[in-house]
Design a protein around this motif. Sequence first.
Motif, PDB file in Angstrom:
ATOM      1  N   UNK A   1       0.815  -1.218   0.000  1.00  0.00           N
ATOM      2  CA  UNK A   1       0.000   0.000   0.000  1.00  0.00           C
ATOM      3  C   UNK A   1       0.852   1.272   0.000  1.00  0.00           C
ATOM      4  N   UNK A   2       1.998   1.230   0.650  1.00  0.00           N
ATOM      5  CA  UNK A   2       2.827   2.439   0.796  1.00  0.00           C
ATOM      6  C   UNK A   2       3.196   3.068  -0.540  1.00  0.00           C
ATOM      7  N   UNK A   3       3.454   2.263  -1.547  1.00  0.00           N
ATOM      8  CA  UNK A   3       3.849   2.837  -2.837  1.00  0.00           C
ATOM      9  C   UNK A   3       2.687   3.589  -3.473  1.00  0.00           C
ATOM     10  N   UNK A   4       1.473   3.080  -3.291  1.00  0.00           N
ATOM     11  CA  UNK A   4       0.292   3.751  -3.835  1.00  0.00           C
ATOM     12  C   UNK A   4       0.004   5.037  -3.062  1.00  0.00           C
ATOM     13  N   UNK A   5       0.155   4.980  -1.739  1.00  0.00           N
ATOM     14  CA  UNK A   5      -0.056   6.177  -0.924  1.00  0.00           C
ATOM     15  C   UNK A   5       0.938   7.274  -1.296  1.00  0.00           C
TER      16      UNK A   5
ATOM     17  N   UNK B   1       0.037   8.811  -4.729  1.00  0.00           N
ATOM     18  CA  UNK B   1      -1.112   9.711  -4.636  1.00  0.00           C
ATOM     19  C   UNK B   1      -0.696  11.038  -4.005  1.00  0.00           C
ATOM     20  N   UNK B   2       0.123  10.979  -2.963  1.00  0.00           N
ATOM     21  CA  UNK B   2       0.587  12.206  -2.300  1.00  0.00           C
ATOM     22  C   UNK B   2       1.412  13.059  -3.258  1.00  0.00           C
ATOM     23  N   UNK B   3       2.288  12.417  -4.021  1.00  0.00           N
ATOM     24  CA  UNK B   3       3.128  13.179  -4.948  1.00  0.00           C
ATOM     25  C   UNK B   3       2.334  13.745  -6.123  1.00  0.00           C
TER      26      UNK B   3
ATOM     27  N   UNK C   1      -0.591  14.799  -5.612  1.00  0.00           N
ATOM     28  CA  UNK C   1      -1.523  15.692  -4.914  1.00  0.00           C
ATOM     29  C   UNK C   1      -2.955  15.341  -5.308  1.00  0.00           C
ATOM     30  N   UNK C   2      -3.241  14.031  -5.288  1.00  0.00           N
ATOM     31  CA  UNK C   2      -4.546  13.532  -5.719  1.00  0.00           C
ATOM     32  C   UNK C   2      -5.180  12.693  -4.617  1.00  0.00           C
ATOM     33  N   UNK C   3      -6.481  12.791  -4.510  1.00  0.00           N
ATOM     34  CA  UNK C   3      -7.233  11.890  -3.644  1.00  0.00           C
ATOM     35  C   UNK C   3      -7.170  10.511  -4.293  1.00  0.00           C
ATOM     36  N   UNK C   4      -6.886   9.444  -3.541  1.00  0.00           N
ATOM     37  CA  UNK C   4      -6.834   8.115  -4.148  1.00  0.00           C
ATOM     38  C   UNK C   4      -8.088   7.770  -4.957  1.00  0.00           C
ATOM     39  N   UNK C   5      -9.244   8.288  -4.532  1.00  0.00           N
ATOM     40  CA  UNK C   5     -10.488   8.025  -5.265  1.00  0.00           C
ATOM     41  C   UNK C   5     -10.468   8.632  -6.666  1.00  0.00           C
ATOM     42  N   UNK C   6      -9.529   9.530  -6.932  1.00  0.00           N
ATOM     43  CA  UNK C   6      -9.406  10.169  -8.250  1.00  0.00           C
ATOM     44  C   UNK C   6      -8.412   9.452  -9.153  1.00  0.00           C
TER      45      UNK C   6
END
Length: 193
Positions: free
Chosen positions: A141-145, A148-150, A152-157
């Motif tokens: 999960x950490x790579x996906x988190x 998404x942070x880099x 600057x997107x909500x994961x749902x997007x």
Amino acid sequence: MTWIVFDYGSVLSLPQPESDADEMAQAVNADPKAFRRRYWEHRLEFDRASLTPAAYWSAVLDRPAAIAEVARLVAMDLASWAYPDEGTVAILNDLLDRGDDVALLSNAPACLADGLDGLPWIAAIERRFYSGRMGLVKPDREIFDRMAAELDADPAEIVFIDDRLENVAGAERAGMTGVQFTSAEALRKTLKA
């Protein structure tokens, strides 16, 4: 805003041909079957940057790899993953042409990422994330988190496309929409691209 994130191997590129893996083995006088087995056995740790190129190829060869052998194997490895899937690349280009937000997330060691960045169909993607540069691998999960942070997107997007079901599931655990890649035709229908 929706980000469409592609995996690289077996999505934007064709799968590594067995003949290319055999050529790598032959180039260093290794048994092809044992070479292929060890290639994959140690690959995730290489992708995570837990192994240097010299340590990885020494593990694959089951003996210390010479500097020249490492350089040759890195070049041959890159070439073995540089066959584009023309159908998926066409979808990618259509998305880029219409201005969609597109990124790449691939399990790939840094030395391979350096070569992939120079491929014309990859260079067009501005946001590229490689496990070897992040010290993280899919399906964790950490790579996906972090991606998404880099972004600057909500994961749902984020819509994440990968051929491996465990990586799709990892993206879904992070709150993203996962799409398992089976063919360019099926992907085009899913994305309506």
